[in-house]
Design a protein around this motif. Structure first.
Motif, short mmCIF file in Angstrom:
data_model
loop_
_atom_site.label_atom_id
_atom_site.label_comp_id
_atom_site.label_asym_id
_atom_site.label_seq_id
_atom_site.Cartn_x
_atom_site.Cartn_y
_atom_site.Cartn_z
N ILE A 131 36.76 76.62 61.60
CA ILE A 131 38.16 76.23 61.81
C ILE A 131 39.03 76.98 60.82
O ILE A 131 38.80 76.92 59.61
N ALA A 132 40.02 77.72 61.36
CA ALA A 132 40.96 78.47 60.51
C ALA A 132 42.35 78.08 60.96
O ALA A 132 42.90 78.68 61.89
N ILE B 165 24.71 83.36 60.20
CA ILE B 165 23.71 84.36 59.80
C ILE B 165 23.44 84.22 58.30
O ILE B 165 22.31 84.31 57.84
N GLY B 166 24.50 83.97 57.53
CA GLY B 166 24.34 83.84 56.08
C GLY B 166 25.64 84.18 55.39
O GLY B 166 26.72 83.98 55.96
N VAL B 167 25.52 84.69 54.16
CA VAL B 167 26.72 85.13 53.43
C VAL B 167 26.52 86.58 53.03
O VAL B 167 25.39 87.04 52.88
N ASP B 168 27.63 87.30 52.82
CA ASP B 168 27.49 88.70 52.40
C ASP B 168 27.52 88.80 50.87
O ASP B 168 27.51 87.78 50.18
N GLN B 169 27.57 90.03 50.36
CA GLN B 169 27.45 90.22 48.91
C GLN B 169 28.67 89.76 48.14
O GLN B 169 28.68 89.75 46.91
N LEU C 123 31.37 84.40 54.74
CA LEU C 123 30.46 83.85 55.75
C LEU C 123 30.20 84.89 56.85
O LEU C 123 31.12 85.49 57.39
N ARG C 124 28.91 85.08 57.20
CA ARG C 124 28.54 85.97 58.30
C ARG C 124 28.18 85.11 59.50
O ARG C 124 27.26 84.29 59.43
N PHE D 169 33.83 86.23 57.59
CA PHE D 169 35.03 85.41 57.33
C PHE D 169 35.08 85.02 55.85
O PHE D 169 34.06 84.62 55.28
N SER D 170 36.28 85.09 55.27
CA SER D 170 36.43 84.60 53.90
C SER D 170 37.84 84.05 53.73
O SER D 170 38.72 84.31 54.55
N GLY D 171 38.03 83.30 52.67
CA GLY D 171 39.36 82.71 52.42
C GLY D 171 39.24 81.22 52.19
O GLY D 171 38.27 80.59 52.64
N GLY D 172 40.23 80.69 51.49
CA GLY D 172 40.15 79.29 51.06
C GLY D 172 40.47 78.27 52.12
O GLY D 172 40.25 77.08 51.92
N GLU D 173 40.97 78.71 53.27
CA GLU D 173 41.46 77.74 54.26
C GLU D 173 40.48 77.53 55.41
O GLU D 173 40.86 77.03 56.46
#
Ligand code: ATP
Ligand code: BTN
Length: 315
Positions: free
Chosen positions: A272-273, A283-287, A291-292, A302-306
């Motif tokens: 949800i954005a 899939i997991g998280v990147d370096q 979020l992947r 995807f990244s970001g605080g919201e």
């Protein structure tokens, strides 16, 4: 009022006369303070004619002496609006970092996006660690995720063995929330700034009708009452350990460990954005800690605080 509470915290009976003498006040003033303790702090006090007053259960308060082994200086407050808000006021007043702020209760404990964090008196941990960030964005990448790992390992030390992580900032047991993390920045993240690492851990809480989602606490999971001072010292050590690793090696070195503790690896989720949603498989998280997601056969990041994740009903 806290002085009276300190006299009662052993859970034994104390006569009104003895309490009055210790505080230098009359028995009726003791009675008034006891009523305030019950009303303001939601404590239950037994009153037995001829024996006096007794807390329904012994109480362990936050004590400076018991926090002496914490790797960060810890400032204890009886009551605050929010430990994050107090940490920000201290930064603005020029307090030297790193330092931590804890409180017995919060009247305006906050979660992400203005949500409320329920913070009853002397039951849980409300902890804010202030760090000065000089390394720019790299030092912030994945920071809330490594804080999650530090919290998780602390909970495991105290009996929360089946806890795990939910991207980006929750610690859960099954689908029940046991801890939450809120990072807030002050200053310019591309240059020198301060980050307030706010951590709420449900420790000894067993009833909380105001929490509007599934939750649990270390006590509910372990069956034991936990010494919060010991937990705070352990949390400080775990945070320090992960922060040192993060600073020298970056999030990439911790990515696999984070994924192995992610409860929703491989699960079908909705991201949800704001008003938008995306369905995919984790899939997991990147370096960098983003979020992947596998979305219609393609990988999206995807990244970001919201951003918030929800399990899809068909997963
Ligand atoms: P997400 O993090 O996926 O956006 P969330 O519902 O966990 O979802 P947060 O902002 O992370 O949202 O956390 C705030 C929420 O946590 C509140 O809206 C409330 O439902 C819940 N909450 C509040 N106090 C507590 C508490 N002491 N223990 C567990 N959960 C709580
Ligand atoms: C979340 O899950 O949304 C984050 C909750 C964070 C709560 C902690 S309690 C200590 C610190 N002070 C606050 O006001 N919030 C954080």
């Amino acid at each position: 009022m806290l002085t009276l509470l300190k006299l009662l915290k052993d859970g034994r009976f104390h006569s009104g006369q003895a309490l009055g003498a210790a505080l230098g006040i009359s028995r009726s003033a003791v009675w008034k303070q006891l009523q305030r303790l019950e009303a303001d702090l939601n404590l239950s006090i037994h009153k037995v004619r001829g024996r006096g007053y007794q807390l329904a259960a012994p109480l362990e308060l936050l004590e400076q002496a018991q926090l002496a082994d914490s790797p960060y200086p810890v400032f204890i407050h009886e009551s605050l609006d929010s430990t994050n808000a107090e940490a920000m006021r201290q930064i603005a007043a020029g307090m030297q970092s790193p330092f931590a702020v804890v409180a017995e209760q919060q009247s305006a404990g906050r979660g992400r996006r203005g949500r409320k964090w329920v913070s009853p008196f002397a039951e849980n941990i409300y902890y804010s660690l202030v760090l000065r960030i000089e390394g720019g964005m790299r030092q912030l990448e994945g920071l809330s995720l490594i804080v999650g790992l530090a919290v998780l390992n602390t909970l495991r030390d105290f009996g929360g063995r089946s806890a795990g992580l939910k991207w980006p900032n929750d610690v859960l047991v099954g689908n029940k929330k046991i801890a939450g993390i809120l990072l807030e920045l002050l200053g310019d993240p591309a240059d020198v700034c301060h980050v307030v690492v706010g951590i709420g851990i449900n420790v000894n809480m067993i009833v909380a009708s105001e929490v509007d989602q599934s939750w649990t606490s270390v006590r509910l999971e372990s069956g034991c009452t936990i010494n919060r001072n010991d937990l705070i010292v352990d949390l400080g050590r775990k945070l320090q350990g992960y922060l040192v690793r993060h600073e020298s090696e970056g999030f990439a070195a911790i990515q696999a460990e984070w994924e192995s503790n992610h409860l929703w690896q491989g699960r079908a989720v909705t991201l949800i954005a704001g008003a938008h949603t995306v369905d995919g498989v984790v899939i997991g998280v990147d370096q960098q800690g983003a979020l992947r997601l596998g979305v219609a056969g393609q990988e999206k990041v995807f990244s970001g605080g919201e951003l918030s994740l929800r399990l899809r009903h068909d997963s």
